[in-house]
Design a protein around this motif. Structure first.
Motif, PDB file in Angstrom:
ATOM      1  N   LYS A 176      97.130  13.631  48.070  1.00 25.06           N
ATOM      2  CA  LYS A 176      96.271  14.170  47.024  1.00 25.06           C
ATOM      3  C   LYS A 176      94.977  14.607  47.696  1.00 25.06           C
ATOM      4  CE  LYS A 176      94.469  12.637  42.564  1.00 25.06           C
ATOM      5  NZ  LYS A 176      94.343  11.469  41.676  1.00 25.06           N
ATOM      6  N   HIS A 177      94.399  15.717  47.249  1.00 26.23           N
ATOM      7  CA  HIS A 177      93.170  16.208  47.865  1.00 26.23           C
ATOM      8  C   HIS A 177      92.294  16.846  46.794  1.00 26.23           C
ATOM      9  CE1 HIS A 177      90.429  18.299  50.550  1.00 26.23           C
ATOM     10  NE2 HIS A 177      90.967  17.640  51.569  1.00 26.23           N
ATOM     11  N   PRO A 178      90.982  16.650  46.850  1.00 24.22           N
ATOM     12  CA  PRO A 178      90.086  17.261  45.859  1.00 24.22           C
ATOM     13  C   PRO A 178      90.201  18.778  45.782  1.00 24.22           C
ATOM     14  CG  PRO A 178      88.903  15.622  47.155  1.00 24.22           C
ATOM     15  CD  PRO A 178      90.262  15.779  47.779  1.00 24.22           C
ATOM     16  N   PHE A 179      90.553  19.419  46.893  1.00 27.63           N
ATOM     17  CA  PHE A 179      90.715  20.869  46.910  1.00 27.63           C
ATOM     18  C   PHE A 179      91.757  21.315  45.880  1.00 27.63           C
ATOM     19  CE2 PHE A 179      92.482  24.852  48.617  1.00 27.63           C
ATOM     20  CZ  PHE A 179      91.311  25.595  48.729  1.00 27.63           C
ATOM     21  N   ASP A 180      92.762  20.473  45.665  1.00 28.61           N
ATOM     22  CA  ASP A 180      93.808  20.791  44.685  1.00 28.61           C
ATOM     23  C   ASP A 180      93.244  20.913  43.272  1.00 28.61           C
ATOM     24  OD1 ASP A 180      95.621  20.615  46.785  1.00 28.61           O
ATOM     25  OD2 ASP A 180      96.132  18.524  46.336  1.00 28.61           O
ATOM     26  N   HIS A 181      92.060  20.359  43.071  1.00 31.99           N
ATOM     27  CA  HIS A 181      91.421  20.368  41.753  1.00 31.99           C
ATOM     28  C   HIS A 181      90.160  21.228  41.749  1.00 31.99           C
ATOM     29  CE1 HIS A 181      94.242  17.286  40.568  1.00 31.99           C
ATOM     30  NE2 HIS A 181      93.932  16.638  41.678  1.00 31.99           N
ATOM     31  N   GLY A 182      90.065  22.150  42.717  1.00 29.03           N
ATOM     32  CA  GLY A 182      88.965  23.093  42.764  1.00 29.03           C
ATOM     33  C   GLY A 182      87.692  22.574  43.414  1.00 29.03           C
ATOM     34  N   ILE A 183      87.725  21.403  44.002  1.00 26.76           N
ATOM     35  CA  ILE A 183      86.545  20.862  44.676  1.00 26.76           C
ATOM     36  C   ILE A 183      86.570  21.342  46.123  1.00 26.76           C
ATOM     37  CG2 ILE A 183      85.309  18.776  45.373  1.00 26.76           C
ATOM     38  CD1 ILE A 183      86.621  17.390  42.922  1.00 26.76           C
ATOM     39  N   MET A 184      85.589  22.132  46.481  1.00 24.90           N
ATOM     40  CA  MET A 184      85.536  22.725  47.811  1.00 24.90           C
ATOM     41  C   MET A 184      85.029  21.708  48.838  1.00 24.90           C
ATOM     42  SD  MET A 184      86.834  25.497  46.957  1.00 24.90           S
ATOM     43  CE  MET A 184      86.797  26.443  48.441  1.00 24.90           C
ATOM     44  N   ALA A 185      85.136  22.069  50.119  1.00 29.42           N
ATOM     45  CA  ALA A 185      84.680  21.204  51.218  1.00 29.42           C
ATOM     46  C   ALA A 185      83.212  20.844  51.001  1.00 29.42           C
ATOM     47  CB  ALA A 185      84.872  21.910  52.548  1.00 29.42           C
ATOM     48  N   ARG A 186      82.908  19.564  51.194  1.00 35.88           N
ATOM     49  CA  ARG A 186      81.569  19.056  50.936  1.00 35.88           C
ATOM     50  C   ARG A 186      80.858  18.668  52.242  1.00 35.88           C
ATOM     51  NH1 ARG A 186      83.110  14.258  47.708  1.00 35.88           N
ATOM     52  NH2 ARG A 186      84.896  14.449  49.072  1.00 35.88           N
ATOM     53  N   LYS A 187      79.613  19.095  52.342  1.00 39.99           N
ATOM     54  CA  LYS A 187      78.783  18.781  53.509  1.00 39.99           C
ATOM     55  C   LYS A 187      78.686  17.258  53.663  1.00 39.99           C
ATOM     56  CE  LYS A 187      74.431  20.201  55.524  1.00 39.99           C
ATOM     57  NZ  LYS A 187      73.306  21.121  55.332  1.00 39.99           N
ATOM     58  N   GLY A 188      78.893  16.792  54.884  1.00 46.13           N
ATOM     59  CA  GLY A 188      78.803  15.362  55.157  1.00 46.13           C
ATOM     60  C   GLY A 188      80.092  14.599  54.886  1.00 46.13           C
ATOM     61  N   ILE A 189      81.035  15.236  54.211  1.00 51.66           N
ATOM     62  CA  ILE A 189      82.314  14.601  53.914  1.00 51.66           C
ATOM     63  C   ILE A 189      83.438  15.315  54.683  1.00 51.66           C
ATOM     64  CG2 ILE A 189      83.965  13.903  52.136  1.00 51.66           C
ATOM     65  CD1 ILE A 189      81.194  12.516  51.915  1.00 51.66           C
ATOM     66  N   GLU A 190      83.594  16.612  54.460  1.00 54.35           N
ATOM     67  CA  GLU A 190      84.627  17.379  55.157  1.00 54.35           C
ATOM     68  C   GLU A 190      84.095  18.126  56.368  1.00 54.35           C
ATOM     69  OE1 GLU A 190      86.433  16.291  51.441  1.00 54.35           O
ATOM     70  OE2 GLU A 190      84.661  17.564  51.590  1.00 54.35           O
ATOM     71  N   TYR A 191      82.809  18.325  56.449  1.00 56.89           N
ATOM     72  CA  TYR A 191      82.244  19.008  57.621  1.00 56.89           C
ATOM     73  C   TYR A 191      80.844  18.503  57.898  1.00 56.89           C
ATOM     74  CZ  TYR A 191      79.625  22.095  54.441  1.00 56.89           C
ATOM     75  OH  TYR A 191      78.785  22.599  53.485  1.00 56.89           O
TER      76      TYR A 191
END
Length: 178
Positions: free
Chosen positions: A163-178
């Protein structure tokens, strides 16, 4: 000076799930905590806004990070010349760092993706694996590790996305994904 590691292994973190780079960098933090020297080379990372660039710089000089990559997206069938050149520069640097034997752990972040995108020849990477000094632990990350690459590793962890937040429209977040 005696090497920190008597017998360095080859590790691979691969798969479609999140956490490959995070796992490798967690290993770097742990190793520095024990007095090891860690060198990280990032492939396909042309942006300067990755949090790890600033975060890991705080572990310098025991941990050093260099990143290479062209601007924009890489396309498998038509990688831009800048992406190819940057991957080749990163690979040349990786060869130098690994063969120097000066570092206890060398992390080649996203090198597996560079192979998959045809920015690097897999055989060239095999040559680095084969020629690494015995005391150097080598970590490779990226999606799409080939069976040949997996066969040459001592440890392989596959990150599986459930499961991934991207699947629900949540884009990459600073400090979390990059």
């Amino acid at each position: 000076m005696m090497p920190a590691i008597e017998k360095g292994l080859i590790q691979i973190y691969t798969g479609n799930g999140k956490g490959k780079t995070t796992a490798a960098f967690g290993l770097a933090v742990r190793a520095v905590g024990h007095g090891f020297n860690v060198y990280i080379i990032q492939f396909m990372k042309g942006n300067d806004d990755y949090g790890e660039l600033q975060g890991l710089s705080r572990l310098y000089p025991e941990c050093k990070l260099e990143h290479f990559g062209g601007k924009g997206w890489v396309y498998k069938d038509t990688p831009g010349e800048e992406h190819v050149q940057e991957a080749q520069r990163a690979f040349k640097r990786a060869q130098e760092v690994v063969s120097s034997g000066e570092w206890d752990i060398v992390i080649l972040d996203e090198i597996i993706n560079a192979i998959w995108f045809d920015l690097l020849a897999e055989q060239d990477v095999f040559n680095v694996l084969k020629s690494k000094p015995d005391h150097v632990e080598l970590v490779l990350t990226g999606r799409n590790a080939s069976e040949s690459l997996i066969a040459r590793a001592d440890l392989v962890t596959e990150m599986v996305q459930k499961k991934h937040p991207f699947d629900h429209g949540i884009m990459a977040r600073k400090g979390i994904e990059y």
